[in-house]
Design a protein around this motif. Sequence first.
Motif, short mmCIF file in Angstrom:
data_model
loop_
_atom_site.label_atom_id
_atom_site.label_comp_id
_atom_site.label_asym_id
_atom_site.label_seq_id
_atom_site.Cartn_x
_atom_site.Cartn_y
_atom_site.Cartn_z
N CYS A 1 -9.07 -6.14 3.04
CA CYS A 1 -9.62 -7.38 3.63
C CYS A 1 -8.53 -8.30 4.17
O CYS A 1 -8.85 -9.31 4.81
N GLY A 2 -7.25 -7.98 3.90
CA GLY A 2 -6.18 -8.86 4.39
C GLY A 2 -6.35 -10.26 3.82
O GLY A 2 -6.42 -10.44 2.59
N ASP B 1 -10.10 -2.88 10.46
CA ASP B 1 -8.69 -2.72 10.86
C ASP B 1 -7.80 -2.35 9.66
O ASP B 1 -6.70 -2.86 9.52
N LEU C 1 -4.19 -4.90 -0.60
CA LEU C 1 -2.91 -4.51 -1.20
C LEU C 1 -1.79 -5.48 -0.84
O LEU C 1 -1.06 -5.95 -1.72
N ALA D 1 -5.58 -4.61 -5.14
CA ALA D 1 -5.64 -3.20 -5.55
C ALA D 1 -5.26 -2.29 -4.40
O ALA D 1 -5.32 -2.68 -3.23
N GLU D 2 -4.89 -1.08 -4.78
CA GLU D 2 -4.52 -0.05 -3.80
C GLU D 2 -5.73 0.87 -3.60
O GLU D 2 -6.47 1.16 -4.55
N ALA D 3 -5.90 1.32 -2.37
CA ALA D 3 -7.13 2.05 -2.00
C ALA D 3 -7.35 3.33 -2.80
O ALA D 3 -8.49 3.81 -2.88
N TYR E 1 -5.16 3.16 7.64
CA TYR E 1 -3.91 3.21 6.87
C TYR E 1 -3.98 4.22 5.72
O TYR E 1 -2.96 4.70 5.26
N PHE E 2 -5.18 4.47 5.22
CA PHE E 2 -5.29 5.39 4.08
C PHE E 2 -6.40 6.42 4.25
O PHE E 2 -6.43 7.41 3.52
#
Length: 254
Positions: free
Chosen positions: A60-61, A126, A82, A107-109, A130-131
């Motif tokens: 979510c930035g 957006d 993250l 948290a990390e995805a 990345y993951f």
Amino acid sequence: MPLTAELAERLRLPQYPRSAAYDPDWALANLMGPNALWLTEALASVMDLRPGMRVLDLGCGKALSSIFLAREFDVQVWATDLWISANENWGRIQAAGVADRVFPIHAEAHNLPFAKGFFDAAVSLDAYHYFGTADLYIATYAQLVKPGGQLGIVVPGLRAEFLGDVPAHLAPHWDWEFATFHSPEWWSRHWARTGQVTVEHADVVPDGWREWALWLEVCRDAGYHYSPSDLALLEADAGEHFAFSRILARRPLP
Ligand SMILES: C[S@@+](CC[C@H](N)C(=O)[O-])C[C@H]1O[C@@H](n2cnc3c(N)ncnc32)[C@H](O)[C@@H]1O
């Protein structure tokens, strides 16, 4: 310094009436790339969001999308990211008056602290590229929503995959990380072939590249951070290849 009326007007787009009601200075001050409100409104327009739903906003930035969804659709949002801390997002969430229904999570995805099936819907704006290009990741994303739950993403992408090398007119502006940019058809197949989800919608956001360029121009003209090379790329391409891929799927019912 607040935006001039002329610059603010350039950001008021008829295709995004909900976003137009938000303070453009707030959106600019918290930007992390393209206009997060426009991307969220574009995704929400193909989703079925009902009051009280539990929604994961993954990547979510600065939580603009989470705040937007809570305000516009009266959903509860777990604003998960993250690079941006939960402390920082909590301040923004409180200031936006949605502390009763937006919950910041750091948290990390690949290591998310949520129960399987907890959410009615998950969105990622957006960020998923990345993951989420790894073949196995869709199962991690999908298991977070209940059977029948919705899974949406909007990511920078291509209208169609390049058949060979990067086209010559784009090569001078190309960043190797754009390898994660894919077409709606690519994402649709990437997800559908796993059998983990049923893809319901896969297209490019209409006029998305033009809106991206407009956003960068206004960032530049208003003195906000922007990427001159991204703008040069979009101008060189003029909508031939670059787009925002918008995908919506559902976790199948048993
Ligand atoms: C370009 S920013 C977009 C942020 C926001 N969605 C927006 O539109 O303004 C990408 C976001 O993806 C998040 N992200 C990237 N890799 C991640 C990962 N492995 N786990 C969780 N979040 C990740 C970053 O923390 C970052 O905030």
